[in-house]
Design an enzyme around this catalytic site. Structure first.
Site, PDB file in Angstrom:
ATOM      1  N   GLY A 206      95.727   1.761 -31.509  1.00 59.23           N
ATOM      2  CA  GLY A 206      95.358   3.128 -31.857  1.00 59.23           C
ATOM      3  C   GLY A 206      94.003   3.181 -32.546  1.00 59.23           C
ATOM      4  O   GLY A 206      93.517   2.174 -33.081  1.00 59.23           O
TER       5      GLY A 206
ATOM      6  N   LYS B  36      96.935 -12.257 -27.343  1.00 63.44           N
ATOM      7  CA  LYS B  36      96.927 -12.226 -28.811  1.00 63.44           C
ATOM      8  C   LYS B  36      97.560 -13.503 -29.375  1.00 63.44           C
ATOM      9  O   LYS B  36      97.067 -14.089 -30.332  1.00 63.44           O
ATOM     10  CB  LYS B  36      97.692 -10.999 -29.318  1.00 63.44           C
ATOM     11  CG  LYS B  36      97.076  -9.683 -28.880  1.00 63.44           C
ATOM     12  CD  LYS B  36      98.000  -8.515 -29.196  1.00 63.44           C
ATOM     13  CE  LYS B  36      97.523  -7.236 -28.551  1.00 63.44           C
ATOM     14  NZ  LYS B  36      98.482  -6.144 -28.619  1.00 63.44           N
TER      15      LYS B  36
HETATM   16  N1  LIG Z   1      92.836   1.090 -27.920  1.00 61.67           N
HETATM   17  C1  LIG Z   1      93.461   0.289 -28.758  1.00 61.67           C
HETATM   18  O1  LIG Z   1      94.411   0.694 -29.437  1.00 61.67           O
HETATM   19  C2  LIG Z   1      93.010  -1.133 -28.905  1.00 61.67           C
HETATM   20  C3  LIG Z   1      93.700  -1.981 -29.801  1.00 61.67           C
HETATM   21  C4  LIG Z   1      93.265  -3.290 -29.981  1.00 61.67           C
HETATM   22  C5  LIG Z   1      92.197  -3.746 -29.244  1.00 61.67           C
HETATM   23  N2  LIG Z   1      91.566  -2.930 -28.348  1.00 61.67           N
HETATM   24  C6  LIG Z   1      90.426  -3.464 -27.597  1.00 61.67           C
HETATM   25  O2  LIG Z   1      89.264  -2.723 -27.942  1.00 61.67           O
HETATM   26  C7  LIG Z   1      88.389  -2.663 -26.814  1.00 61.67           C
HETATM   27  C8  LIG Z   1      88.085  -1.193 -26.521  1.00 61.67           C
HETATM   28  O3  LIG Z   1      89.291  -0.528 -26.249  1.00 61.67           O
HETATM   29  P1  LIG Z   1      89.360   1.074 -26.117  1.00 61.67           P
HETATM   30  O4  LIG Z   1      90.795   1.404 -26.087  1.00 61.67           O
HETATM   31  O5  LIG Z   1      88.492   1.703 -27.125  1.00 61.67           O
HETATM   32  O6  LIG Z   1      88.737   1.272 -24.656  1.00 61.67           O
HETATM   33  P2  LIG Z   1      88.256   2.638 -23.999  1.00 61.67           P
HETATM   34  O7  LIG Z   1      88.792   3.807 -24.704  1.00 61.67           O
HETATM   35  O8  LIG Z   1      88.484   2.487 -22.543  1.00 61.67           O
HETATM   36  O9  LIG Z   1      86.667   2.617 -24.278  1.00 61.67           O
HETATM   37  C9  LIG Z   1      85.813   1.700 -23.660  1.00 61.67           C
HETATM   38  C10 LIG Z   1      84.389   2.138 -23.953  1.00 61.67           C
HETATM   39  O10 LIG Z   1      83.502   1.169 -23.415  1.00 61.67           O
HETATM   40  C11 LIG Z   1      82.506   1.818 -22.667  1.00 61.67           C
HETATM   41  N3  LIG Z   1      82.087   0.934 -21.594  1.00 61.67           N
HETATM   42  C12 LIG Z   1      82.858   0.338 -20.661  1.00 61.67           C
HETATM   43  N4  LIG Z   1      82.093  -0.398 -19.844  1.00 61.67           N
HETATM   44  C13 LIG Z   1      80.816  -0.258 -20.271  1.00 61.67           C
HETATM   45  C14 LIG Z   1      79.561  -0.758 -19.837  1.00 61.67           C
HETATM   46  N5  LIG Z   1      79.468  -1.545 -18.757  1.00 61.67           N
HETATM   47  N6  LIG Z   1      78.462  -0.385 -20.517  1.00 61.67           N
HETATM   48  C15 LIG Z   1      78.536   0.418 -21.599  1.00 61.67           C
HETATM   49  N7  LIG Z   1      79.697   0.919 -22.051  1.00 61.67           N
HETATM   50  C16 LIG Z   1      80.804   0.582 -21.395  1.00 61.67           C
HETATM   51  C17 LIG Z   1      83.132   3.094 -22.145  1.00 61.67           C
HETATM   52  O11 LIG Z   1      82.138   4.049 -21.848  1.00 61.67           O
HETATM   53  P3  LIG Z   1      82.509   5.541 -21.348  1.00 61.67           P
HETATM   54  O12 LIG Z   1      83.249   6.194 -22.488  1.00 61.67           O
HETATM   55  O13 LIG Z   1      81.191   6.195 -21.134  1.00 61.67           O
HETATM   56  O14 LIG Z   1      83.324   5.375 -20.125  1.00 61.67           O
HETATM   57  C18 LIG Z   1      84.013   3.486 -23.320  1.00 61.67           C
HETATM   58  O15 LIG Z   1      83.284   4.242 -24.245  1.00 61.67           O
HETATM   59  C19 LIG Z   1      89.111  -3.402 -25.692  1.00 61.67           C
HETATM   60  O16 LIG Z   1      88.690  -4.729 -25.653  1.00 61.67           O
HETATM   61  C20 LIG Z   1      90.578  -3.337 -26.099  1.00 61.67           C
HETATM   62  O17 LIG Z   1      91.359  -4.403 -25.581  1.00 61.67           O
HETATM   63  C21 LIG Z   1      91.958  -1.644 -28.169  1.00 61.67           C
END
Ligand SMILES: NC(=O)c1ccc[n+]([C@@H]2O[C@H](COP(=O)([O-])OP(=O)(O)OC[C@H]3O[C@@H](n4cnc5c(N)ncnc54)[C@H](OP(=O)(O)O)[C@@H]3O)[C@@H](O)[C@H]2O)c1
Length: 428
Positions: free
Chosen positions: A304, A207
Site C-alpha cells: 500500500g 521477499k
Molecule cells: N504497491 C505496493 O504496495 C508495493 C509494495 C511493496 C513494493 N512495491 C514495489 O514498488 C515498486 C513500484 O510499485 P507501484 O505499486 O508503485 O507500481 P505502479 O503503481 O505500477 O507505478 C509504477 C510507476 O513507474 C513508472 N514507470 C514504469 N516504467 C517506467 C519507465 N520505463 N520509465 C519511467 N517510469 C516508468 C510508471 O509511470 P506511469 O505512471 O507514467 O505509467 C509508474 O508511475 C515495484 O517494484 C513494486 O514491486 C510496491
C-alpha cells in the site's frame, strides 16, 4: 543545517506518489531528524500529463529514468518503477556506478540482481537500500541488519503476501471456495487482474530470498526456493485443519543449519493460537529467531501507498544521517555462497485420504504408514454420507521424502479413491 539530501524519484505510481506526499508533508520533521533537509529535485515516469494527485510543479521532469539517474543535482536515486530487468536495473546500476545512493522497493530486481547491485554500491562507497521490497511497511531489513546484528539467526519465517492471507482467511471465515474469494479480492483491489504472481507464491518467494540472504549473510538464492502457491488449497483442508486446531497459511520459511539453508514458500498448517495462526486479512507477519534474542515477531501492513513509502523514507533517512550499512548486512563480496540443505527439517504432517467406506480400509492405511516408519499422532474419520470416507491423520515428526514414498504405496491401494493430500505442520 548542512546541505540538503536531494532525491530523484523514478516511478510515480502507488509507492512513488506516496514518497512525494511524505516528503511534502513532513519536510520539517525529516529535516530535524536527519539534521538536514530532504528534498526532491527531479522525478520521472512514463506519462508526464497524468494527474497523480500531487503537486510536481517544482521538480524537474525526466522522461528517461537513465537521465534522472545521471543528474548532478540528485544524491539518491529512488527506484519505484518495478521490473526485474530493463529501465529499473539499468538506471539503478548507472546511479550506483556514478556514485549516487539507490533506494528501491523492487523485490523482483533485487532477488535477481541484488548482490551485483550491492557490489556496485560498495565499489562507489554509496548505499543500496531496499527495506520497502520486503514486507512493505515492516522494518524487517533494519531489524536484521542492525537491531539483531549480535545474533546468529537460525530461522526467519512469515506471511509475506497480504493477498494470499486475505484469500485464505476469507475462505475459512465464509466457507466459500478459492475461485469465489479470489474474484472478490480482485474487485476489492487486493488482487491483480492477473493474480499469478501473488497466488502462485512468487511475490512472497522473492521477499523470502532477500530475507534469507540478509538473515544468514549468504548470497541471494531465489532459484533455491521451493515454491508452491495457494491456488490448490482446498476448502475441505481449511475446514478440517480448523477442526484439528490449525490454520492454513502461505508460509515462507528459511531455516539455517550446518546442513545448509532450507528455504520454502508453501501452504503450511500452523497452530491456530500462534501469532501467525491468528493473523487475519492482508496484514503481514515476520518471525525472526536468533541465538541470543529467542523469537521476535513483527507485524504490520505489507503493501500500500503509505506503508511502502514509509519504508522508503526510513532508508532515505539513514542515508541523510550518513549511515552506510551494507545492503545485506555484510559486505557483498563476503556474502557466503548459498548452500542448500539436502532436506527440510523433520515435521509433523496433516494427511487427508479419501477411502472406500468399507471395514478394514483405514486399518490398511495405518498399517502401510506404520511399516514405512510414520507414526500417527491423531486420526479421525470425517462425518460423511455415501461410499467415500474422508480420513484425517496428523503424524509425528517425519522426513518428507520418507512420507512421500509411503503415500505413493497408499495411493496404489484399491481402497484409496483419490491422491492423498499432505501438508506440513510448521512448528511456529
Ligand atoms: N504497491 C505496493 O504496495 C508495493 C509494495 C511493496 C513494493 N512495491 C514495489 O514498488 C515498486 C513500484 O510499485 P507501484 O505499486 O508503485 O507500481 P505502479 O503503481 O505500477 O507505478 C509504477 C510507476 O513507474 C513508472 N514507470 C514504469 N516504467 C517506467 C519507465 N520505463 N520509465 C519511467 N517510469 C516508468 C510508471 O509511470 P506511469 O505512471 O507514467 O505509467 C509508474 O508511475 C515495484 O517494484 C513494486 O514491486 C510496491
Amino acid at each position: 543545517m548542512s546541505n540538503p539530501l536531494r532525491l530523484g524519484v523514478a516511478g510515480l505510481g502507488t509507492v512513488g506518489t506516496g514518497v512525494v506526499k511524505i516528503v511534502q508533508r513532513h519536510g520539517d520533521l525529516l529535516a530535524s531528524r536527519c539534521g538536514r533537509p530532504v528534498e526532491i529535485t527531479a522525478v520521472s515516469a512514463r506519462s508526464r500529463s497524468k494527474d497523480r494527485g500531487v503537486d510536481l510543479s517544482t521538480y524537474a521532469w525526466e522522461d528517461d529514468p537513465m537521465a534522472l539517474a545521471a543528474r548532478d543535482d540528485v544524491d539518491v536515486f529512488v527506484e519505484l518503477m518495478g521490473g526485474e530487468n530493463g529501465p529499473a536495473l539499468d538506471a539503478a546500476t548507472k546511479a550506483l556506478q556514478d556514485g549516487r545512493h539507490v533506494v528501491s522497493a523492487n523485490k523482483a530486481m533485487l532477488a535477481r540482481h541484488g548482490q551485483k547491485l550491492a557490489l556496485a554500491a560498495e565499489k562507489s562507497g554509496v548505499s543500496l537500500r531496499f527495506e520497502a521490497a520486503v514486507a512493505g511497511g515492516i522494518p524487517v531489513v533494519k531489524a536484521l541488519t542492525e537491531g539483531l546484528a549480535g545474533n546468529q539467526i537460525t530461522r526467519v519465517m512469515g506471511v509475506m503476501n497480504g493477498t494470499c492471507n486475505y484469500i485464505l482467511t476469507e475462505m475459512e471465515r465464509t466457507g466459500r471456495a478459492y475461485g469465489d474469494v479470489l474474484t472478490e479480492a480482485q474487485q476489492l483491489g487486493y488482487a491483480e487482474a492477473d493474480p499469478t504472481f501473488d497466488v502462485g507464491g512468487f511475490d512472497a518467494a522473492q521477499k523470502l530470498a532477500l530475507l534469507a540472504a540478509t538473515a544468514f549473510g549468504s548470497q541471494v538464492d531465489y532459484d533455491g526456493l521451493d515454491i508452491e502457491g495457494i491456488d490448490r488449497v482446498n476448502l475441505a483442508d481449511i475446514e478440517h485443519a480448523s477442526e484439528l486446531g490449525y490454520r492454513i497459511k502461505l508460509l515462507g520459511v528459511a531455516n539455517n543449519s550446518s546442513d545448509g539453508v532450507d528455504a520454502r514458500m508453501k501452504p503450511c498448517l500452523v497452530p491456530e493460537n500462534s501469532a501467525i495462526g491468528k493473523l487475519e486479512g492482508v496484514t503481514n507477519m515476520i518471525v525472526i529467531e536468533g541465538d541470543s534474542i529467542g523469537q521476535v515477531v513483527l507485524s504490520g501492513p505489507g503493501a500500500g501507498e503509505g506503508p511502502t513509502a514509509s519504508a522508503v523514507l526510513g532508508d532515505i533517512t539513514d542515508i541523510a544521517r550518513g549511515l552506510n550499512i551494507p545492503a545485506f548486512g555484510v559486505p557483498a563480496d563476503r556474502l557466503k555462497p548459498a548452500k542448500r540443505a539436502a532436506a527440510s527439517p523433520k515435521a509433523a504432517y496433516y494427511l487427508r485420504f479419501l477411502l472406500t467406506d468399507a471395514p478394514g480400509a483405514l486399518a490398511r492405511v495405518a498399517t502401510v504408514l506404520g511399516e514405512g516408519g510414520i507414526s500417527i499422532d491423531r486420526m479421525r474419520q470425517v462425518q460423511h454420507a455415501g461410499p467415500q470416507a474422508p480420513v484425517l491423520i496428523v503424524t509425528h515428526d517425519t522426513v518428507r521424502s520418507t512420507l512421500d514414498k509411503v503415500l505413493q504405496v497408499i495411493a496404489d491401494l484399491d481402497v484409496c479413491l483419490a491422491p492423498p493430500v499432505a501438508i506440513r505442520i510448521e512448528d511456529v
